[in-house]
Design a protein around this motif. Sequence first.
Motif, PDB file in Angstrom:
ATOM      1  N   GLY A  35     -22.532  68.515  44.470  1.00  0.00           N
ATOM      2  CA  GLY A  35     -22.974  68.081  43.159  1.00  0.00           C
ATOM      3  C   GLY A  35     -23.171  66.587  43.068  1.00  0.00           C
ATOM      4  O   GLY A  35     -23.329  65.903  44.090  1.00  0.00           O
ATOM      5  N   TRP A  36     -23.157  66.119  41.814  1.00  0.00           N
ATOM      6  CA  TRP A  36     -23.408  64.704  41.532  1.00  0.00           C
ATOM      7  C   TRP A  36     -22.414  64.193  40.502  1.00  0.00           C
ATOM      8  O   TRP A  36     -22.105  64.883  39.519  1.00  0.00           O
ATOM      9  N   VAL A  37     -21.948  63.001  40.761  1.00  0.00           N
ATOM     10  CA  VAL A  37     -21.084  62.262  39.839  1.00  0.00           C
ATOM     11  C   VAL A  37     -21.729  60.898  39.651  1.00  0.00           C
ATOM     12  O   VAL A  37     -22.252  60.326  40.606  1.00  0.00           O
ATOM     13  N   ARG A  38     -21.714  60.367  38.462  1.00  0.00           N
ATOM     14  CA  ARG A  38     -22.313  59.060  38.233  1.00  0.00           C
ATOM     15  C   ARG A  38     -21.285  58.094  37.674  1.00  0.00           C
ATOM     16  O   ARG A  38     -20.289  58.484  37.075  1.00  0.00           O
ATOM     17  N   ARG A  39     -21.616  56.803  37.887  1.00  0.00           N
ATOM     18  CA  ARG A  39     -20.772  55.749  37.331  1.00  0.00           C
ATOM     19  C   ARG A  39     -21.676  54.731  36.658  1.00  0.00           C
ATOM     20  O   ARG A  39     -22.456  54.046  37.335  1.00  0.00           O
ATOM     21  N   ALA A  40     -21.569  54.653  35.354  1.00  0.00           N
ATOM     22  CA  ALA A  40     -22.315  53.649  34.585  1.00  0.00           C
ATOM     23  C   ALA A  40     -21.552  52.337  34.615  1.00  0.00           C
ATOM     24  O   ALA A  40     -20.331  52.322  34.845  1.00  0.00           O
ATOM     25  N   PRO A  41     -22.245  51.226  34.384  1.00  0.00           N
ATOM     26  CA  PRO A  41     -21.568  49.929  34.378  1.00  0.00           C
ATOM     27  C   PRO A  41     -20.400  49.900  33.404  1.00  0.00           C
ATOM     28  O   PRO A  41     -20.534  50.348  32.260  1.00  0.00           O
ATOM     29  N   PHE A  47     -18.692  63.342  35.637  1.00  0.00           N
ATOM     30  CA  PHE A  47     -19.321  64.506  36.239  1.00  0.00           C
ATOM     31  C   PHE A  47     -20.714  64.707  35.666  1.00  0.00           C
ATOM     32  O   PHE A  47     -20.920  64.655  34.453  1.00  0.00           O
ATOM     33  N   VAL A  48     -21.700  64.976  36.552  1.00  0.00           N
ATOM     34  CA  VAL A  48     -23.070  65.207  36.121  1.00  0.00           C
ATOM     35  C   VAL A  48     -23.450  66.678  36.295  1.00  0.00           C
ATOM     36  O   VAL A  48     -23.829  67.349  35.335  1.00  0.00           O
ATOM     37  N   ALA A  49     -23.388  67.162  37.526  1.00  0.00           N
ATOM     38  CA  ALA A  49     -23.806  68.545  37.795  1.00  0.00           C
ATOM     39  C   ALA A  49     -23.248  68.984  39.142  1.00  0.00           C
ATOM     40  O   ALA A  49     -22.967  68.156  40.011  1.00  0.00           O
ATOM     41  N   ALA A  50     -23.101  70.305  39.300  1.00  0.00           N
ATOM     42  CA  ALA A  50     -22.662  70.864  40.573  1.00  0.00           C
ATOM     43  C   ALA A  50     -23.256  72.255  40.738  1.00  0.00           C
ATOM     44  O   ALA A  50     -23.668  72.885  39.761  1.00  0.00           O
ATOM     45  N   ILE A  51     -23.308  72.694  41.991  1.00  0.00           N
ATOM     46  CA  ILE A  51     -23.836  74.022  42.299  1.00  0.00           C
ATOM     47  C   ILE A  51     -22.964  74.648  43.378  1.00  0.00           C
ATOM     48  O   ILE A  51     -22.610  73.981  44.360  1.00  0.00           O
ATOM     49  N   SER A  52     -22.585  75.906  43.179  1.00  0.00           N
ATOM     50  CA  SER A  52     -21.780  76.569  44.193  1.00  0.00           C
ATOM     51  C   SER A  52     -22.666  76.907  45.381  1.00  0.00           C
ATOM     52  O   SER A  52     -23.805  77.356  45.217  1.00  0.00           O
ATOM     53  N   TRP A  53     -22.148  76.646  46.568  1.00  0.00           N
ATOM     54  CA  TRP A  53     -22.984  76.761  47.755  1.00  0.00           C
ATOM     55  C   TRP A  53     -23.337  78.212  48.068  1.00  0.00           C
ATOM     56  O   TRP A  53     -24.424  78.511  48.539  1.00  0.00           O
ATOM     57  N   ALA A  54     -22.430  79.135  47.824  1.00  0.00           N
ATOM     58  CA  ALA A  54     -22.676  80.534  48.174  1.00  0.00           C
ATOM     59  C   ALA A  54     -23.524  81.246  47.118  1.00  0.00           C
ATOM     60  O   ALA A  54     -24.551  81.845  47.435  1.00  0.00           O
ATOM     61  N   GLU A  55     -23.097  81.161  45.846  1.00  0.00           N
ATOM     62  CA  GLU A  55     -23.761  81.960  44.808  1.00  0.00           C
ATOM     63  C   GLU A  55     -24.877  81.216  44.081  1.00  0.00           C
ATOM     64  O   GLU A  55     -25.725  81.849  43.450  1.00  0.00           O
ATOM     65  N   GLY A  56     -24.853  79.905  44.141  1.00  0.00           N
ATOM     66  CA  GLY A  56     -25.850  79.136  43.413  1.00  0.00           C
ATOM     67  C   GLY A  56     -25.534  78.969  41.935  1.00  0.00           C
ATOM     68  O   GLY A  56     -26.413  78.586  41.161  1.00  0.00           O
ATOM     69  N   THR A  57     -24.296  79.220  41.546  1.00  0.00           N
ATOM     70  CA  THR A  57     -23.898  79.011  40.157  1.00  0.00           C
ATOM     71  C   THR A  57     -23.962  77.520  39.836  1.00  0.00           C
ATOM     72  O   THR A  57     -23.515  76.696  40.628  1.00  0.00           O
ATOM     73  N   TYR A  59     -23.358  74.101  37.202  1.00  0.00           N
ATOM     74  CA  TYR A  59     -22.456  73.517  36.217  1.00  0.00           C
ATOM     75  C   TYR A  59     -23.046  72.178  35.794  1.00  0.00           C
ATOM     76  O   TYR A  59     -23.556  71.432  36.644  1.00  0.00           O
ATOM     77  N   TYR A  60     -22.953  71.851  34.501  1.00  0.00           N
ATOM     78  CA  TYR A  60     -23.518  70.604  34.000  1.00  0.00           C
ATOM     79  C   TYR A  60     -22.549  69.908  33.058  1.00  0.00           C
ATOM     80  O   TYR A  60     -21.827  70.548  32.299  1.00  0.00           O
ATOM     81  N   GLY A  61     -22.595  68.584  33.095  1.00  0.00           N
ATOM     82  CA  GLY A  61     -21.884  67.813  32.100  1.00  0.00           C
ATOM     83  C   GLY A  61     -22.590  67.922  30.755  1.00  0.00           C
ATOM     84  O   GLY A  61     -23.804  68.101  30.695  1.00  0.00           O
ATOM     85  N   ASP A  62     -21.854  67.766  29.680  1.00  0.00           N
ATOM     86  CA  ASP A  62     -22.420  67.946  28.340  1.00  0.00           C
ATOM     87  C   ASP A  62     -23.557  66.971  28.056  1.00  0.00           C
ATOM     88  O   ASP A  62     -24.511  67.317  27.352  1.00  0.00           O
ATOM     89  N   LEU A  63     -23.495  65.762  28.581  1.00  0.00           N
ATOM     90  CA  LEU A  63     -24.484  64.742  28.249  1.00  0.00           C
ATOM     91  C   LEU A  63     -25.822  64.970  28.955  1.00  0.00           C
ATOM     92  O   LEU A  63     -26.821  64.354  28.575  1.00  0.00           O
ATOM     93  N   VAL A  64     -25.848  65.811  29.971  1.00  0.00           N
ATOM     94  CA  VAL A  64     -27.088  66.014  30.719  1.00  0.00           C
ATOM     95  C   VAL A  64     -27.621  67.432  30.596  1.00  0.00           C
ATOM     96  O   VAL A  64     -28.745  67.715  31.047  1.00  0.00           O
ATOM     97  N   LYS A  65     -26.852  68.308  29.986  1.00  0.00           N
ATOM     98  CA  LYS A  65     -27.244  69.710  29.875  1.00  0.00           C
ATOM     99  C   LYS A  65     -28.578  69.814  29.141  1.00  0.00           C
ATOM    100  O   LYS A  65     -28.789  69.185  28.105  1.00  0.00           O
ATOM    101  N   GLY A  66     -29.504  70.590  29.724  1.00  0.00           N
ATOM    102  CA  GLY A  66     -30.821  70.745  29.126  1.00  0.00           C
ATOM    103  C   GLY A  66     -31.839  69.719  29.587  1.00  0.00           C
ATOM    104  O   GLY A  66     -33.042  69.883  29.366  1.00  0.00           O
ATOM    105  N   ARG A  67     -31.389  68.645  30.247  1.00  0.00           N
ATOM    106  CA  ARG A  67     -32.310  67.613  30.736  1.00  0.00           C
ATOM    107  C   ARG A  67     -32.323  67.540  32.257  1.00  0.00           C
ATOM    108  O   ARG A  67     -33.343  67.211  32.851  1.00  0.00           O
ATOM    109  N   PHE A  68     -31.190  67.801  32.883  1.00  0.00           N
ATOM    110  CA  PHE A  68     -31.085  67.722  34.341  1.00  0.00           C
ATOM    111  C   PHE A  68     -30.999  69.138  34.919  1.00  0.00           C
ATOM    112  O   PHE A  68     -30.433  70.036  34.292  1.00  0.00           O
ATOM    113  N   THR A  69     -31.516  69.289  36.141  1.00  0.00           N
ATOM    114  CA  THR A  69     -31.449  70.576  36.827  1.00  0.00           C
ATOM    115  C   THR A  69     -31.019  70.364  38.267  1.00  0.00           C
ATOM    116  O   THR A  69     -31.630  69.552  38.981  1.00  0.00           O
ATOM    117  N   ILE A  70     -29.987  71.076  38.682  1.00  0.00           N
ATOM    118  CA  ILE A  70     -29.513  70.983  40.058  1.00  0.00           C
ATOM    119  C   ILE A  70     -29.948  72.233  40.816  1.00  0.00           C
ATOM    120  O   ILE A  70     -29.996  73.329  40.259  1.00  0.00           O
TER     121      ILE A  70
END
Length: 123
Positions: A35-41, A47-57, A59-70
Amino acid sequence: QVRLVASGGGLVQPGGSLRLSCTAAGLPFNRNVMGWVRRAPDKEREFVAAISWAEGTTYYGDLVKGRFTISRDNAENTVYLELNNLKPEDTGIYYCVAHNSGSVYYPFNYNYWGQGTQVTVAS
């Protein structure tokens, strides 16, 4: 030796889009997520987003949900992050992360970290 190599960051105007990529090498066979984690100044890592390697499930952080796709390409050991409708508050260093020892939503539970790629959203 584990390597997570991220790319695709850059400067973009508000409302614009970017695509980040992260290619992994040397990860354990039983990795559970990437997944991805970000650090703003002047802020804590988030936490930004993550994907399970086997199933492809996904997960998104609330601030990026609906705008980012992993997404992932298992054959290429690569995870992608599509960033759409970017806002200035999305500015930061985006770290590729892998294999979580607890909740995927807690950044410091990730065992492996890449070097980060800078995303700047500004007019």
